[in-house]
Scaffold this active site. Structure first.
Site, PDB file in Angstrom:
ATOM      1  N   SER A   1       1.962  -0.583  11.150  1.00 21.63           N
ATOM      2  CA  SER A   1       2.733  -1.190  10.069  1.00 21.63           C
ATOM      3  C   SER A   1       2.151  -2.569   9.828  1.00 21.63           C
ATOM      4  O   SER A   1       1.585  -3.187  10.748  1.00 21.63           O
ATOM      5  CB  SER A   1       4.216  -1.311  10.449  1.00 21.63           C
ATOM      6  OG  SER A   1       4.921  -2.082   9.490  1.00 21.63           O
ATOM      7  N   ARG A   2       2.278  -3.064   8.591  1.00 20.43           N
ATOM      8  CA  ARG A   2       1.810  -4.426   8.316  1.00 20.43           C
ATOM      9  C   ARG A   2       2.605  -5.446   9.122  1.00 20.43           C
ATOM     10  O   ARG A   2       2.140  -6.558   9.377  1.00 20.43           O
ATOM     11  CB  ARG A   2       1.919  -4.721   6.819  1.00 20.43           C
ATOM     12  CG  ARG A   2       0.894  -3.976   5.981  1.00 20.43           C
ATOM     13  CD  ARG A   2       1.088  -4.224   4.505  1.00 20.43           C
ATOM     14  NE  ARG A   2       2.357  -3.686   4.012  1.00 20.43           N
ATOM     15  CZ  ARG A   2       2.736  -3.717   2.757  1.00 20.43           C
ATOM     16  NH1 ARG A   2       1.956  -4.283   1.840  1.00 20.43           N
ATOM     17  NH2 ARG A   2       3.892  -3.190   2.385  1.00 20.43           N
TER      18      ARG A   2
ATOM     19  N   TYR B   1      -3.367  -0.904   9.752  1.00 20.58           N
ATOM     20  CA  TYR B   1      -3.771   0.504   9.840  1.00 20.58           C
ATOM     21  C   TYR B   1      -5.245   0.665  10.174  1.00 20.58           C
ATOM     22  O   TYR B   1      -5.659   1.688  10.734  1.00 20.58           O
ATOM     23  CB  TYR B   1      -3.398   1.262   8.569  1.00 20.58           C
ATOM     24  CG  TYR B   1      -4.267   1.010   7.354  1.00 20.58           C
ATOM     25  CD1 TYR B   1      -5.483   1.671   7.193  1.00 20.58           C
ATOM     26  CD2 TYR B   1      -3.858   0.144   6.345  1.00 20.58           C
ATOM     27  CE1 TYR B   1      -6.276   1.468   6.073  1.00 20.58           C
ATOM     28  CE2 TYR B   1      -4.636  -0.068   5.222  1.00 20.58           C
ATOM     29  CZ  TYR B   1      -5.843   0.591   5.091  1.00 20.58           C
ATOM     30  OH  TYR B   1      -6.627   0.386   3.983  1.00 20.58           O
TER      31      TYR B   1
ATOM     32  N   HIS C   1      -1.999   5.297  -1.228  1.00 18.18           N
ATOM     33  CA  HIS C   1      -2.596   6.523  -0.683  1.00 18.18           C
ATOM     34  C   HIS C   1      -4.115   6.547  -0.818  1.00 18.18           C
ATOM     35  O   HIS C   1      -4.830   6.879   0.137  1.00 18.18           O
ATOM     36  CB  HIS C   1      -2.010   7.753  -1.376  1.00 18.18           C
ATOM     37  CG  HIS C   1      -0.601   8.045  -1.010  1.00 18.18           C
ATOM     38  ND1 HIS C   1       0.125   9.078  -1.568  1.00 18.18           N
ATOM     39  CD2 HIS C   1       0.236   7.447  -0.118  1.00 18.18           C
ATOM     40  CE1 HIS C   1       1.335   9.099  -1.042  1.00 18.18           C
ATOM     41  NE2 HIS C   1       1.436   8.119  -0.171  1.00 18.18           N
TER      42      HIS C   1
ATOM     43  N   LYS D   1       3.203  13.154  -0.614  1.00 19.65           N
ATOM     44  CA  LYS D   1       3.189  13.383  -2.046  1.00 19.65           C
ATOM     45  C   LYS D   1       3.944  12.248  -2.726  1.00 19.65           C
ATOM     46  O   LYS D   1       4.782  11.610  -2.074  1.00 19.65           O
ATOM     47  CB  LYS D   1       3.825  14.736  -2.364  1.00 19.65           C
ATOM     48  CG  LYS D   1       5.365  14.699  -2.282  1.00 19.65           C
ATOM     49  CD  LYS D   1       6.007  15.950  -1.897  1.00 19.65           C
ATOM     50  CE  LYS D   1       6.057  16.072  -0.406  1.00 19.65           C
ATOM     51  NZ  LYS D   1       6.868  15.014   0.256  1.00 19.65           N
TER      52      LYS D   1
ATOM     53  N   ASP E   1       7.802  10.728  -7.645  1.00 19.06           N
ATOM     54  CA  ASP E   1       8.597  10.850  -6.428  1.00 19.06           C
ATOM     55  C   ASP E   1       9.449  12.111  -6.418  1.00 19.06           C
ATOM     56  O   ASP E   1       9.589  12.767  -5.379  1.00 19.06           O
ATOM     57  CB  ASP E   1       9.490   9.618  -6.258  1.00 19.06           C
ATOM     58  CG  ASP E   1       9.608   9.211  -4.805  1.00 19.06           C
ATOM     59  OD1 ASP E   1      10.507   9.706  -4.115  1.00 19.06           O
ATOM     60  OD2 ASP E   1       8.774   8.401  -4.352  1.00 19.06           O
TER      61      ASP E   1
END
Length: 316
Positions: A31-32, A53, A74, A92, A173
């Protein structure tokens, strides 16, 4: 076979919990915010937590990464993962644009690595049963599909569902599910018509989508972030009908010609097992959700968004 999870949002929590139930070994998370990564790791008993990451991708013990970032990230993250030699399961909608998706797929092809959009619906046993029933002619020739997915979500320009740079909007979404189901049953439409409204952030707030086929078959679909439409689907044929009970993207009950079929909810476990089986078999794509399947759906979504006045080209 070991997994790394990139991002620690709600979907990452849900999928990671099911990874563990499915017997997958989750070795690392990133995670950032390193504190979030550490908290996530502690919750799920994950050995390694990273604040970037890239550090997770540099871990030689990670075989597969699950990308759970917002859609807008993504493309960047998947390319980096493939360049690091990792197999990838990507949430997705797969990418913001068809061009981005094509680049991601070409990179996987050139690296001979497994890459799949996390369209978990296609691995649900009841959805597979529905598809087989259609193929076997149990409802005759399919003439119409109705499918909706919508809920009210308070507007905030910083919320990922509304932020354009995150790939926000109802279509990517939520609309991806009704569109993907229609593609699965009827194939690629010859005609696409979309109508809806935009949010102040220039993403779609809701949309009605009409997909038409030259044989007269059609689909009436909707997605919404401003109205609670529920998430049901109906497939109507010349000899009968099939209902996918809410939630249509992960049904635990379907009704085929009046007969109800049910299963226990195993969430994402079917998908996780399928990924591991594909990787173990040396496949680069899943036969249930191929690269071309992903591109076909994304082309439909991109055209529908274009008609609504939404473009993600150049959004990074």
């Amino acid at each position: 076979m070991t997994w790394g999870v990139i991002a620690t949002g709600g979907i990452a929590h849900a999928v990671t919990a099911d990874m563990i139930k499915a017997g997958a070994k989750v070795l690392a998370v990133s995670s950032r915010d390193i504190t979030k990564a550490q908290t996530f790791a502690e919750k799920f008993g994950i050995e390694r937590a990273y604040g970037d990451y890239h550090d997770l991708l540099a871990d030689p013990d990670v075989d597969i990464v699950y990308v759970a970032t917002p859609h807008g990230q993504h493309h960047e993250v998947v390319l980096a993962a493939l360049d690091a030699g990792k197999h990838v399961l990507c949430e997705k909608a797969f990418a913001l644009t068809v061009a981005d998706a094509e680049e991601m797929i070409e990179r996987a092809r050139s690296r001979n690595l497994f890459l799949m959009e996390a369209m978990w619906t296609r691995f649900n046993p009841l959805v597979r049963k529905v598809q087989q029933a259609v193929r076997d002619g149990e409802i005759g020739e399919v003439r119409m599909i109705r499918a909706d997915f919508g809920f009210r979500h308070a507007f905030s320009d910083s919320d990922r569902l509304w932020a354009k740079e995150a790939g926000g909007g109802a279509m990517l979404d939520l609309g991806v599910y009704p569109v993907a189901l229609t593609h699965q049953i009827l194939g690629v439409p010859e005609h696409i018509h979309a109508h809806g409204s935009l949010a102040p952030t220039e993403v779609d707030a809701d949309a009605g989508i009409f997909l038409a086929y030259d044989n007269g078959a059609h689909a009436l679909l909707s997605c919404s972030l401003v109205a609670n439409t529920g998430a049901r689907a109906e497939i109507v044929g010349t000899l009968g009908r099939i209902e996918l009970v809410d939630p249509m993207f992960n049904p635990t009950a379907v009704v085929i010609n009046g007969v109800e079929h049910t299963i226990e909810d195993e969430g994402y476990q079917h998908q996780i097992r399928a990924v591991e089986e594909c990787v173990a078999a040396g496949l680069t794509e899943s036969p249930l959700i191929t690269w071309e399947n992903t591109l076909e759906v994304l082309r439909t979504l991109e055209e529908a968004l274009r008609q609504l006045g939404v473009s993600y080209a150049g959004v990074k």
